[in-house]
Design a protein around this motif. Structure first.
Motif, PDB file in Angstrom:
ATOM      1  N   GLU A  27       0.828  -1.208   0.000  1.00 35.57           N
ATOM      2  CA  GLU A  27       0.000   0.000   0.000  1.00 35.57           C
ATOM      3  C   GLU A  27       0.860   1.255   0.000  1.00 35.57           C
ATOM      4  N   LYS A  28       0.346   2.277  -0.624  1.00 36.73           N
ATOM      5  CA  LYS A  28       1.076   3.526  -0.850  1.00 36.73           C
ATOM      6  C   LYS A  28       1.566   4.166   0.455  1.00 36.73           C
ATOM      7  N   GLY A  29       2.797   4.674   0.389  1.00 29.79           N
ATOM      8  CA  GLY A  29       3.338   5.471   1.474  1.00 29.79           C
ATOM      9  C   GLY A  29       3.970   4.705   2.610  1.00 29.79           C
ATOM     10  N   ASN A  30       4.023   3.375   2.523  1.00 33.29           N
ATOM     11  CA  ASN A  30       4.614   2.564   3.583  1.00 33.29           C
ATOM     12  C   ASN A  30       5.992   2.043   3.179  1.00 33.29           C
ATOM     13  N   VAL A  31       6.717   1.534   4.165  1.00 29.96           N
ATOM     14  CA  VAL A  31       8.017   0.904   3.922  1.00 29.96           C
ATOM     15  C   VAL A  31       7.866  -0.585   4.196  1.00 29.96           C
ATOM     16  N   TYR A  32       8.021  -1.377   3.151  1.00 27.42           N
ATOM     17  CA  TYR A  32       7.841  -2.819   3.247  1.00 27.42           C
ATOM     18  C   TYR A  32       9.191  -3.533   3.246  1.00 27.42           C
ATOM     19  N   LEU A 144      16.403   9.804  -9.505  1.00 27.90           N
ATOM     20  CA  LEU A 144      16.439  10.838 -10.551  1.00 27.90           C
ATOM     21  C   LEU A 144      15.106  10.998 -11.288  1.00 27.90           C
ATOM     22  N   ASN A 145      14.415   9.882 -11.506  1.00 31.25           N
ATOM     23  CA  ASN A 145      13.169   9.949 -12.282  1.00 31.25           C
ATOM     24  C   ASN A 145      11.951  10.213 -11.397  1.00 31.25           C
ATOM     25  N   ASN A 146      12.205  10.682 -10.145  1.00 30.89           N
ATOM     26  CA  ASN A 146      11.113  11.015  -9.229  1.00 30.89           C
ATOM     27  C   ASN A 146      10.146   9.842  -9.076  1.00 30.89           C
ATOM     28  N   PRO A 147      10.645   8.676  -8.661  1.00 34.03           N
ATOM     29  CA  PRO A 147       9.803   7.480  -8.645  1.00 34.03           C
ATOM     30  C   PRO A 147       8.727   7.532  -7.561  1.00 34.03           C
ATOM     31  N   GLU A 148       7.658   6.811  -7.800  1.00 32.04           N
ATOM     32  CA  GLU A 148       6.622   6.642  -6.783  1.00 32.04           C
ATOM     33  C   GLU A 148       6.939   5.472  -5.866  1.00 32.04           C
ATOM     34  N   VAL A 149       7.762   4.557  -6.381  1.00 33.15           N
ATOM     35  CA  VAL A 149       8.169   3.370  -5.621  1.00 33.15           C
ATOM     36  C   VAL A 149       9.683   3.217  -5.727  1.00 33.15           C
ATOM     37  N   GLU A 169      18.922   6.250   7.667  1.00 34.20           N
ATOM     38  CA  GLU A 169      18.431   7.629   7.782  1.00 34.20           C
ATOM     39  C   GLU A 169      17.950   8.145   6.430  1.00 34.20           C
ATOM     40  N   ILE A 170      18.672   7.804   5.377  1.00 36.94           N
ATOM     41  CA  ILE A 170      18.284   8.227   4.022  1.00 36.94           C
ATOM     42  C   ILE A 170      16.943   7.598   3.635  1.00 36.94           C
ATOM     43  N   ILE A 171      16.778   6.312   3.940  1.00 39.64           N
ATOM     44  CA  ILE A 171      15.513   5.633   3.634  1.00 39.64           C
ATOM     45  C   ILE A 171      14.365   6.308   4.380  1.00 39.64           C
ATOM     46  N   GLY A 172      14.615   6.682   5.628  1.00 36.75           N
ATOM     47  CA  GLY A 172      13.595   7.389   6.401  1.00 36.75           C
ATOM     48  C   GLY A 172      13.231   8.726   5.782  1.00 36.75           C
ATOM     49  N   THR A 173      14.237   9.447   5.302  1.00 38.25           N
ATOM     50  CA  THR A 173      14.005  10.742   4.647  1.00 38.25           C
ATOM     51  C   THR A 173      13.180  10.569   3.377  1.00 38.25           C
ATOM     52  N   ILE A 174      13.514   9.552   2.597  1.00 42.02           N
ATOM     53  CA  ILE A 174      12.792   9.287   1.338  1.00 42.02           C
ATOM     54  C   ILE A 174      11.342   8.904   1.634  1.00 42.02           C
ATOM     55  N   ILE A 179       7.195   8.449  -0.793  1.00 45.83           N
ATOM     56  CA  ILE A 179       7.588   7.386  -1.722  1.00 45.83           C
ATOM     57  C   ILE A 179       7.417   6.035  -1.032  1.00 45.83           C
ATOM     58  N   THR A 180       6.773   5.107  -1.706  1.00 43.74           N
ATOM     59  CA  THR A 180       6.622   3.746  -1.191  1.00 43.74           C
ATOM     60  C   THR A 180       7.939   3.006  -1.386  1.00 43.74           C
ATOM     61  N   ILE A 181       8.402   2.318  -0.349  1.00 43.09           N
ATOM     62  CA  ILE A 181       9.710   1.658  -0.411  1.00 43.09           C
ATOM     63  C   ILE A 181       9.553   0.173  -0.120  1.00 43.09           C
ATOM     64  N   ILE A 182      10.231  -0.656  -0.913  1.00 42.23           N
ATOM     65  CA  ILE A 182      10.267  -2.103  -0.693  1.00 42.23           C
ATOM     66  C   ILE A 182      11.728  -2.511  -0.576  1.00 42.23           C
ATOM     67  N   ILE A 183      12.086  -3.094   0.560  1.00 39.98           N
ATOM     68  CA  ILE A 183      13.467  -3.458   0.847  1.00 39.98           C
ATOM     69  C   ILE A 183      13.572  -4.959   1.036  1.00 39.98           C
ATOM     70  N   ALA A 184      14.512  -5.594   0.360  1.00 41.61           N
ATOM     71  CA  ALA A 184      14.819  -6.997   0.628  1.00 41.61           C
ATOM     72  C   ALA A 184      16.000  -7.052   1.586  1.00 41.61           C
ATOM     73  N   SER A 185      15.884  -7.874   2.605  1.00 43.39           N
ATOM     74  CA  SER A 185      16.970  -7.988   3.575  1.00 43.39           C
ATOM     75  C   SER A 185      16.899  -9.327   4.293  1.00 43.39           C
ATOM     76  N   HIS A 186      18.080  -9.802   4.716  1.00 41.92           N
ATOM     77  CA  HIS A 186      18.119 -10.978   5.585  1.00 41.92           C
ATOM     78  C   HIS A 186      18.373 -10.551   7.026  1.00 41.92           C
ATOM     79  N   LEU A 187      18.458  -9.232   7.255  1.00 37.10           N
ATOM     80  CA  LEU A 187      18.776  -8.700   8.579  1.00 37.10           C
ATOM     81  C   LEU A 187      17.503  -8.308   9.323  1.00 37.10           C
ATOM     82  N   LEU A 188      17.202  -9.040  10.380  1.00 38.34           N
ATOM     83  CA  LEU A 188      16.006  -8.768  11.172  1.00 38.34           C
ATOM     84  C   LEU A 188      16.032  -7.378  11.771  1.00 38.34           C
ATOM     85  N   ASP A 189      17.193  -6.986  12.274  1.00 32.63           N
ATOM     86  CA  ASP A 189      17.330  -5.684  12.921  1.00 32.63           C
ATOM     87  C   ASP A 189      17.038  -4.553  11.947  1.00 32.63           C
ATOM     88  N   GLU A 190      17.478  -4.729  10.707  1.00 34.77           N
ATOM     89  CA  GLU A 190      17.260  -3.709   9.685  1.00 34.77           C
ATOM     90  C   GLU A 190      15.771  -3.522   9.400  1.00 34.77           C
TER      91      GLU A 190
END
Length: 302
Positions: A27-32, A144-149, A169-174, A179-190
């Motif tokens: 959903e829009k506006g969240n960090v997944y 650069l292309n002003n993405p929505e995701v 911190e940069i991800i938080g600023t974005i 901007i909707t953000i989707i991050i792949a990670s194996h780090l639980l803390d992250e």
């Protein structure tokens, strides 16, 4: 809330099943966070969603439109592989080249460099950058292309603690820009520090999709200690407020049932009425790591 991405029964088989019939919505506006160990299917899932890998079966919809065409890609920023810039060119010149490829104006360059904290280094060559700075420049290029995701595959991989904090911190600023953000990670803390939502992958299966805080019981647990721990232990078990009551050294840990709402002061009062006076009482919440391990342990692989 607007659904940006909807994934339906997505499957990819190579010699084995890498992604197995997964479904989730973004959903829009969240960090997944797409959370799972290496080999759990995270990068393959991103590859299919960006149309660099053909699925075996299943569908996905970006902005309500099936699949990923050229117009859809213009609305997405992605970093899937290691940054690939010209080492002897400056950060600014490298971004000018990316801007030309994407068909975006050069006027965005200073803005995205400012976002990632590299504006003062824009004239420096890429080869002089640390690994963290190179990753931040890659994030700048994806903006650069002003993405929505924004899609990031293991964005802090290999970074030192300072570099990890800077990327977070940069991800938080974005994210604050909507901007909707989707991050792949194996780090639980992250995932716990960055994301509002999580999709947990285990052996290619999506075993959970929802709020980070809702992965398992969010009731938490109490840590308690009294002069007579044996009496305390028996009394806690008699209350029937807890899933489990265990002794850990001198501390008793009582896991709160999901259907029970009890405060530390309320428990303290109840125990004092029974003649038990505590020398230690703390209410705590399970870490994401504990929740994740319990979730994976309790979910059989098909």
């Amino acid at each position: 809330m607007e659904t940006i991405l909807s994934v339906k029964n997505l499957t990819k088989k190579f010699k084995r099943v890498v992604v197995n019939n997964i479904s989730f919505d973004v959903e829009k506006g969240n960090v997944y966070g797409l959370l799972g160990p290496n080999g759990s299917g995270k990068s393959t899932t991103f590859g299919m969603l960006l149309s660099t890998i053909n699925p075996t079966s299943g569908d996905w919809f970006w902005f309500g439109k099936k699949g990923t065409d050229a117009e859809t890609l213009k609305r997405i920023g992605a970093i899937i592989e290691q940054p690939n810039f010209y080492p002897y060119l400056s950060a600014e010149t490298n971004l000018k080249i990316v801007a030309e490829i994407k068909g975006t104006p050069h006027s965005r360059i200073d803005e995205v460099l400012q976002t990632v904290g590299l504006l003062e280094r824009k004239k420096d060559t890429f080869k002089t950058f640390s690994l963290g700075m190179k990753q931040r420049l890659a994030i700048a290029s994806s903006l650069l292309n002003n993405p929505e995701v924004l899609i990031l595959d293991e964005p802090t991989n290999g970074l030192d603690p300072e570099g990890i904090i800077q990327i977070r911190e940069i991800i938080g600023t974005i994210a604050k820009q909507g901007i909707t953000i989707i991050i792949a990670s194996h780090l639980l803390d992250e995932i716990e520090k960055i994301c509002s939502h999580v999709i947990v992958l285990k052996d290619g299966d999506a075993i959970y999709s929802g709020l980070v805080d809702g992965m398992t019981s969010n009731s938490g647990y109490f840590e308690l200690k009294a002069d007579n721990n044996a009496l305390l232990l028996n009394t806690l078990e008699e209350l029937q407020w807890f899933v489990s009551v265990k002794i850990d050294g001198e501390i008793i840990k009582a896991q709160i049932r999901e259907d029970v709402s009890v405060s530390a002061s309320g428990l303290n009062q109840k125990l004092s009425e029974k003649g038990i006076f505590l020398s230690h009482l703390a209410k705590k919440k399970q870490s994401l790591e504990t929740q994740f391990l319990e979730l994976v342990k309790n979910t059989p692989h098909a």
